[in-house]
Design a protein around this motif. Sequence first.
Motif, PDB file in Angstrom:
ATOM      1  N   SER A 179       0.847  -1.195   0.000  1.00  0.00           N
ATOM      2  CA  SER A 179       0.000   0.000   0.000  1.00  0.00           C
ATOM      3  C   SER A 179       0.877   1.238   0.000  1.00  0.00           C
ATOM      4  O   SER A 179       2.042   1.191   0.391  1.00  0.00           O
ATOM      5  CB  SER A 179      -0.940  -0.001   1.211  1.00  0.00           C
ATOM      6  OG  SER A 179      -0.205  -0.028   2.409  1.00  0.00           O
ATOM      7  N   LYS A 192       1.088   5.509   0.957  1.00  0.00           N
ATOM      8  CA  LYS A 192       0.559   6.693   1.637  1.00  0.00           C
ATOM      9  C   LYS A 192       1.050   7.910   0.875  1.00  0.00           C
ATOM     10  O   LYS A 192       2.253   8.133   0.773  1.00  0.00           O
ATOM     11  CB  LYS A 192       1.063   6.768   3.082  1.00  0.00           C
ATOM     12  CG  LYS A 192       0.432   5.773   4.013  1.00  0.00           C
ATOM     13  CD  LYS A 192       0.906   6.026   5.427  1.00  0.00           C
ATOM     14  CE  LYS A 192       0.267   5.069   6.395  1.00  0.00           C
ATOM     15  NZ  LYS A 192       0.760   5.257   7.757  1.00  0.00           N
ATOM     16  N   GLN A 193       0.133   8.671   0.343  1.00  0.00           N
ATOM     17  CA  GLN A 193       0.425   9.856  -0.448  1.00  0.00           C
ATOM     18  C   GLN A 193       1.269   9.529  -1.680  1.00  0.00           C
ATOM     19  O   GLN A 193       2.065  10.340  -2.147  1.00  0.00           O
ATOM     20  CB  GLN A 193       1.108  10.929   0.402  1.00  0.00           C
ATOM     21  CG  GLN A 193       0.284  11.382   1.570  1.00  0.00           C
ATOM     22  CD  GLN A 193       0.999  12.421   2.406  1.00  0.00           C
ATOM     23  OE1 GLN A 193       2.114  12.809   2.123  1.00  0.00           O
ATOM     24  NE2 GLN A 193       0.321  12.875   3.448  1.00  0.00           N
ATOM     25  N   VAL A 247       4.372  -0.904   3.383  1.00  0.00           N
ATOM     26  CA  VAL A 247       3.769   0.427   3.283  1.00  0.00           C
ATOM     27  C   VAL A 247       4.837   1.375   2.753  1.00  0.00           C
ATOM     28  O   VAL A 247       5.913   1.514   3.349  1.00  0.00           O
ATOM     29  CB  VAL A 247       3.236   0.920   4.645  1.00  0.00           C
ATOM     30  CG1 VAL A 247       2.650   2.317   4.508  1.00  0.00           C
ATOM     31  CG2 VAL A 247       2.194  -0.044   5.193  1.00  0.00           C
ATOM     32  N   ALA A 282       5.576   5.263   1.829  1.00  0.00           N
ATOM     33  CA  ALA A 282       5.054   6.598   2.125  1.00  0.00           C
ATOM     34  C   ALA A 282       5.971   7.659   1.534  1.00  0.00           C
ATOM     35  O   ALA A 282       7.193   7.501   1.505  1.00  0.00           O
ATOM     36  CB  ALA A 282       4.930   6.802   3.620  1.00  0.00           C
TER      37      ALA A 282
END
Length: 195
Positions: free
Chosen positions: A6, A8-9, A41, A43
């Motif tokens: 995934s 983030k931003q 993750v 980011a």
Amino acid sequence: MKIMISGKQISVGESLQAHVENRLEQGVNKYLDRVTSVNVVIAKEGHSFKVDINGNTGTASGIVIKSSAVADDVYVCFDAAAEKIEKQLRRYKRRLTNHHKHTHPDDIALPAIVSAKKYVLQPEDETDSQADSPIVIAEKATGVETLTVSEAVMKMDLADLPALMFFNSASGRMNVVYRRVDGNISWVDPEDKAA
């Protein structure tokens, strides 16, 4: 092994997803075949990227592997985090795959895991000295395991924890291992009052 990626931003493209999946499949399975899930993750933080990798073996021992890295390039960042996990698994491969625990006849019979509660406390403010006890932000059920010192150090390293509390399987006493500022590991073993 289930791999969840995934962002983030950031939008994680197909090329990056393929790179992450290939590297984790090859790197983790080379040292440990019991990892059931890995969560990655990615980011965007300012002009750099941060990658957090969390893996779980799904076994009764609950071995967790964690790693993170920060870099200007997302591929370099992920590769650094993956390299850290591979080094940890390479270091502990023999202990992770050894299913035959060495037991001694004089071992103390201790429960494998003792239930406990873990609290997250708000840092104390120097100007606020009205309360005698700190404010509890979170409370979570956890377990304190019975381990050898080397198993505790291994679990602390693989989970990327600053400290780990455990029952020492040799003495039956509560012990703590923690990482010092200089990078070494300290082991706290309280003396037996009867001695």
